[in-house]
Write a protein that holds these residues in place. Structure first.
Motif, PDB file in Angstrom:
ATOM      1  N   ARG A   1       0.828  -1.251  -0.085  1.00 29.93           N
ATOM      2  CA  ARG A   1      -0.057   0.076   0.043  1.00 29.93           C
ATOM      3  C   ARG A   1       0.740   1.383  -0.015  1.00 29.93           C
ATOM      4  O   ARG A   1       0.706   2.216  -0.647  1.00 29.93           O
ATOM      5  N   ALA A   2       2.086   1.246   0.837  1.00 28.23           N
ATOM      6  CA  ALA A   2       2.809   2.340   0.798  1.00 28.23           C
ATOM      7  C   ALA A   2       3.576   2.605  -0.417  1.00 28.23           C
ATOM      8  O   ALA A   2       3.598   3.906  -0.855  1.00 28.23           O
ATOM      9  N   ARG A   3       3.928   1.595  -1.251  1.00 26.77           N
ATOM     10  CA  ARG A   3       4.581   1.873  -2.515  1.00 26.77           C
ATOM     11  C   ARG A   3       3.495   2.259  -3.479  1.00 26.77           C
ATOM     12  O   ARG A   3       4.070   3.110  -4.261  1.00 26.77           O
ATOM     13  N   GLN A   4       2.258   2.142  -3.400  1.00 22.67           N
ATOM     14  CA  GLN A   4       1.434   2.573  -4.230  1.00 22.67           C
ATOM     15  C   GLN A   4       0.951   4.157  -4.296  1.00 22.67           C
ATOM     16  O   GLN A   4       0.716   4.672  -4.978  1.00 22.67           O
ATOM     17  N   ARG A   5       1.584   4.636  -2.969  1.00 21.95           N
ATOM     18  CA  ARG A   5       1.461   6.050  -2.564  1.00 21.95           C
ATOM     19  C   ARG A   5       2.662   6.873  -3.328  1.00 21.95           C
ATOM     20  O   ARG A   5       2.143   7.993  -3.605  1.00 21.95           O
ATOM     21  N   GLY A   6       3.556   6.154  -3.452  1.00 18.43           N
ATOM     22  CA  GLY A   6       4.725   7.069  -4.257  1.00 18.43           C
ATOM     23  C   GLY A   6       6.179   6.518  -3.391  1.00 18.43           C
ATOM     24  O   GLY A   6       6.107   5.308  -3.082  1.00 18.43           O
ATOM     25  N   ALA A   7       7.075   7.614  -3.518  1.00 18.82           N
ATOM     26  CA  ALA A   7       8.504   6.950  -3.273  1.00 18.82           C
ATOM     27  C   ALA A   7       8.317   6.653  -1.843  1.00 18.82           C
ATOM     28  O   ALA A   7       7.789   7.129  -0.818  1.00 18.82           O
ATOM     29  N   LEU A   8       9.079   5.953  -1.157  1.00 17.90           N
ATOM     30  CA  LEU A   8       9.188   5.218   0.140  1.00 17.90           C
ATOM     31  C   LEU A   8      10.392   6.042   0.778  1.00 17.90           C
ATOM     32  O   LEU A   8      11.552   6.591   0.136  1.00 17.90           O
ATOM     33  N   ASP A   9       9.994   6.310   2.049  1.00 20.54           N
ATOM     34  CA  ASP A   9      10.913   7.206   2.908  1.00 20.54           C
ATOM     35  C   ASP A   9      12.204   6.217   3.557  1.00 20.54           C
ATOM     36  O   ASP A   9      12.048   4.875   3.247  1.00 20.54           O
ATOM     37  N   ARG A  10      13.044   6.630   4.292  1.00 20.03           N
ATOM     38  CA  ARG A  10      14.145   5.898   4.714  1.00 20.03           C
ATOM     39  C   ARG A  10      13.643   4.763   5.607  1.00 20.03           C
ATOM     40  O   ARG A  10      13.881   3.564   5.434  1.00 20.03           O
ATOM     41  N   ILE A  11      12.643   4.988   6.415  1.00 16.10           N
ATOM     42  CA  ILE A  11      12.024   3.646   7.139  1.00 16.10           C
ATOM     43  C   ILE A  11      11.512   2.873   6.405  1.00 16.10           C
ATOM     44  O   ILE A  11      11.626   1.461   6.487  1.00 16.10           O
ATOM     45  N   GLU A  12      10.489   3.248   5.432  1.00 19.81           N
ATOM     46  CA  GLU A  12       9.678   2.419   4.553  1.00 19.81           C
ATOM     47  C   GLU A  12      10.738   1.552   3.753  1.00 19.81           C
ATOM     48  O   GLU A  12      10.186   0.564   3.019  1.00 19.81           O
ATOM     49  N   GLN A  13      11.743   1.839   3.551  1.00 16.33           N
ATOM     50  CA  GLN A  13      12.881   1.163   2.604  1.00 16.33           C
ATOM     51  C   GLN A  13      13.360  -0.039   3.396  1.00 16.33           C
ATOM     52  O   GLN A  13      14.392  -0.826   2.895  1.00 16.33           O
ATOM     53  N   GLU A  14      13.048  -0.300   4.713  1.00 12.12           N
ATOM     54  CA  GLU A  14      13.754  -1.559   5.566  1.00 12.12           C
ATOM     55  C   GLU A  14      13.235  -2.685   5.017  1.00 12.12           C
ATOM     56  O   GLU A  14      12.156  -2.708   4.543  1.00 12.12           O
ATOM     57  N   GLN A  15      14.080  -3.812   5.318  1.00 12.84           N
ATOM     58  CA  GLN A  15      13.835  -5.076   4.760  1.00 12.84           C
ATOM     59  C   GLN A  15      12.472  -5.535   5.637  1.00 12.84           C
ATOM     60  O   GLN A  15      12.363  -5.086   6.944  1.00 12.84           O
ATOM     61  N   ILE A  16      11.750  -6.596   5.168  1.00 15.01           N
ATOM     62  CA  ILE A  16      10.868  -6.865   5.640  1.00 15.01           C
ATOM     63  C   ILE A  16      10.592  -7.563   7.056  1.00 15.01           C
ATOM     64  O   ILE A  16       9.775  -7.475   8.035  1.00 15.01           O
ATOM     65  N   ASP A  17      11.789  -8.242   7.410  1.00 15.34           N
ATOM     66  CA  ASP A  17      12.138  -8.735   8.585  1.00 15.34           C
ATOM     67  C   ASP A  17      12.006  -7.725   9.894  1.00 15.34           C
ATOM     68  O   ASP A  17      11.603  -7.847  11.047  1.00 15.34           O
ATOM     69  N   PHE A  18      12.424  -6.205   9.402  1.00 12.41           N
ATOM     70  CA  PHE A  18      12.351  -5.156  10.376  1.00 12.41           C
ATOM     71  C   PHE A  18      10.920  -4.919  10.584  1.00 12.41           C
ATOM     72  O   PHE A  18      10.473  -4.780  12.008  1.00 12.41           O
ATOM     73  N   PHE A  19      10.079  -5.057   9.964  1.00 16.37           N
ATOM     74  CA  PHE A  19       8.567  -4.678  10.279  1.00 16.37           C
ATOM     75  C   PHE A  19       7.989  -5.815  10.695  1.00 16.37           C
ATOM     76  O   PHE A  19       7.248  -5.747  11.873  1.00 16.37           O
ATOM     77  N   LEU A  20       8.361  -7.412  10.490  1.00 16.37           N
ATOM     78  CA  LEU A  20       8.014  -8.345  11.011  1.00 16.37           C
ATOM     79  C   LEU A  20       8.099  -8.207  12.779  1.00 16.37           C
ATOM     80  O   LEU A  20       7.311  -8.340  13.627  1.00 16.37           O
ATOM     81  N   ARG A  21       9.405  -7.872  13.067  1.00 17.10           N
ATOM     82  CA  ARG A  21       9.690  -7.532  14.350  1.00 17.10           C
ATOM     83  C   ARG A  21       8.718  -6.502  15.178  1.00 17.10           C
ATOM     84  O   ARG A  21       8.503  -6.687  16.130  1.00 17.10           O
ATOM     85  N   ALA A  22       8.733  -5.486  14.347  1.00 14.23           N
ATOM     86  CA  ALA A  22       8.017  -4.217  14.785  1.00 14.23           C
ATOM     87  C   ALA A  22       6.601  -4.468  14.978  1.00 14.23           C
ATOM     88  O   ALA A  22       5.997  -4.242  16.269  1.00 14.23           O
ATOM     89  N   ARG A  23       5.999  -5.309  14.260  1.00  4.49           N
ATOM     90  CA  ARG A  23       4.669  -5.947  14.349  1.00  4.49           C
ATOM     91  C   ARG A  23       4.470  -6.824  15.643  1.00  4.49           C
ATOM     92  O   ARG A  23       3.496  -6.802  16.568  1.00  4.49           O
ATOM     93  N   GLU A  24       5.577  -7.657  15.673  1.00  6.79           N
ATOM     94  CA  GLU A  24       5.564  -8.547  17.189  1.00  6.79           C
ATOM     95  C   GLU A  24       5.247  -7.765  18.333  1.00  6.79           C
ATOM     96  O   GLU A  24       4.822  -8.134  19.264  1.00  6.79           O
ATOM     97  N   THR A  25       6.214  -6.725  18.499  1.00  5.91           N
ATOM     98  CA  THR A  25       6.326  -5.682  19.610  1.00  5.91           C
ATOM     99  C   THR A  25       5.089  -5.031  19.755  1.00  5.91           C
ATOM    100  O   THR A  25       4.505  -5.150  20.859  1.00  5.91           O
ATOM    101  N   TYR A  26       4.430  -4.577  18.663  1.00  8.23           N
ATOM    102  CA  TYR A  26       3.173  -3.955  18.745  1.00  8.23           C
ATOM    103  C   TYR A  26       1.971  -4.755  19.389  1.00  8.23           C
ATOM    104  O   TYR A  26       1.147  -4.569  20.160  1.00  8.23           O
TER     105      TYR A  26
END
Length: 206
Positions: A147-172
């Motif tokens: 969804r974020a890619r469809q909005r346009g260019a990704l910022d520095r955080i959005e360019q992280e690897q998927i594992d980064f976001f998987l760990r963030a989701r687990e914490t949430y």
């Protein structure tokens, strides 16, 4: 709601935070006409914090060290809380935040592996200060990033690897299980269903 109230919208990229913020603003205006509503975003929310945000978010050739990232976001948060959020709550306003400290727990704590440092900085800058209600919009990181890619260019955080976001989701999710004031909402549902769930949560808590 007789005193100041602090509500926060949280979630990974592409979870629908912007539309949720708009919805909650409308809901508050209808239920509490005349009540002051102050909107904030993190990192940022003050002129000084917004300048730091621009540096913090922009992709650059020089890699930002995880500790630098962490210190910058807490510098923004300290400025926002002390100069905007606390004064607004003291006036009896409703403060509606697009992200707060839970984002740091998820992104810098879970994602970057700096949980101990996050806890220490939160204690230094916030103490016992916390939102009255946090709505966490939960979504599969792969779906959210598309969804974020469809909005346009990704910022520095959005360019992280998927594992980064998987760990963030687990914490949430772990925080939502542990803290009563954090409510998890399935953001993979159709938007109308997500919005109904948000309104039902606001009715229960406020």
């Amino acid at each position: 709601m007789s005193n100041g109230t602090f509500i926060v919208i949280e979630g990974l990229e592409g979870a629908g935070k912007s539309s949720a913020v708009a919805l909650v603003n409308d809901w508050l205006a209808q239920r509490f006409p005349g009540r002051e509503i102050v909107n904030t975003r993190e990192p940022g929310g003050t002129p000084l914090a917004e300048e730091i945000r621009e540096i913090w978010k922009a992709p650059r050739q020089e890699a930002m060290a995880p500790m630098t990232e962490l210190l910058m976001v807490y510098a923004c948060r300290a400025q926002l809380v002390e100069t905007v959020i606390k004064p607004a709550l003291a006036r009896g306003a409703v403060v509606l935040g697009d992200r707060h400290d839970l984002s740091s727990q998820a992104y810098q704590g879970g994602g970057r592996g700096l949980s101990a440092q996050v806890a220490s900085l939160a204690q230094i800058t916030l103490g016992t200060f916390a939102p009255d209600l946090t709505l966490y919009l939960d979504i599969d990181p792969a779906v959210g990033l598309e969804r974020a890619r469809q909005r346009g260019a990704l910022d520095r955080i959005e360019q992280e690897q998927i594992d980064f976001f998987l760990r963030a989701r687990e914490t949430y999710l772990a925080a939502a299980d542990k803290v009563d004031s954090i409510v998890s909402i399935d953001a993979s549902q159709p938007m109308a269903d997500v919005h109904r769930a948000i309104c039902a949560c606001l009715e229960r808590h406020l």
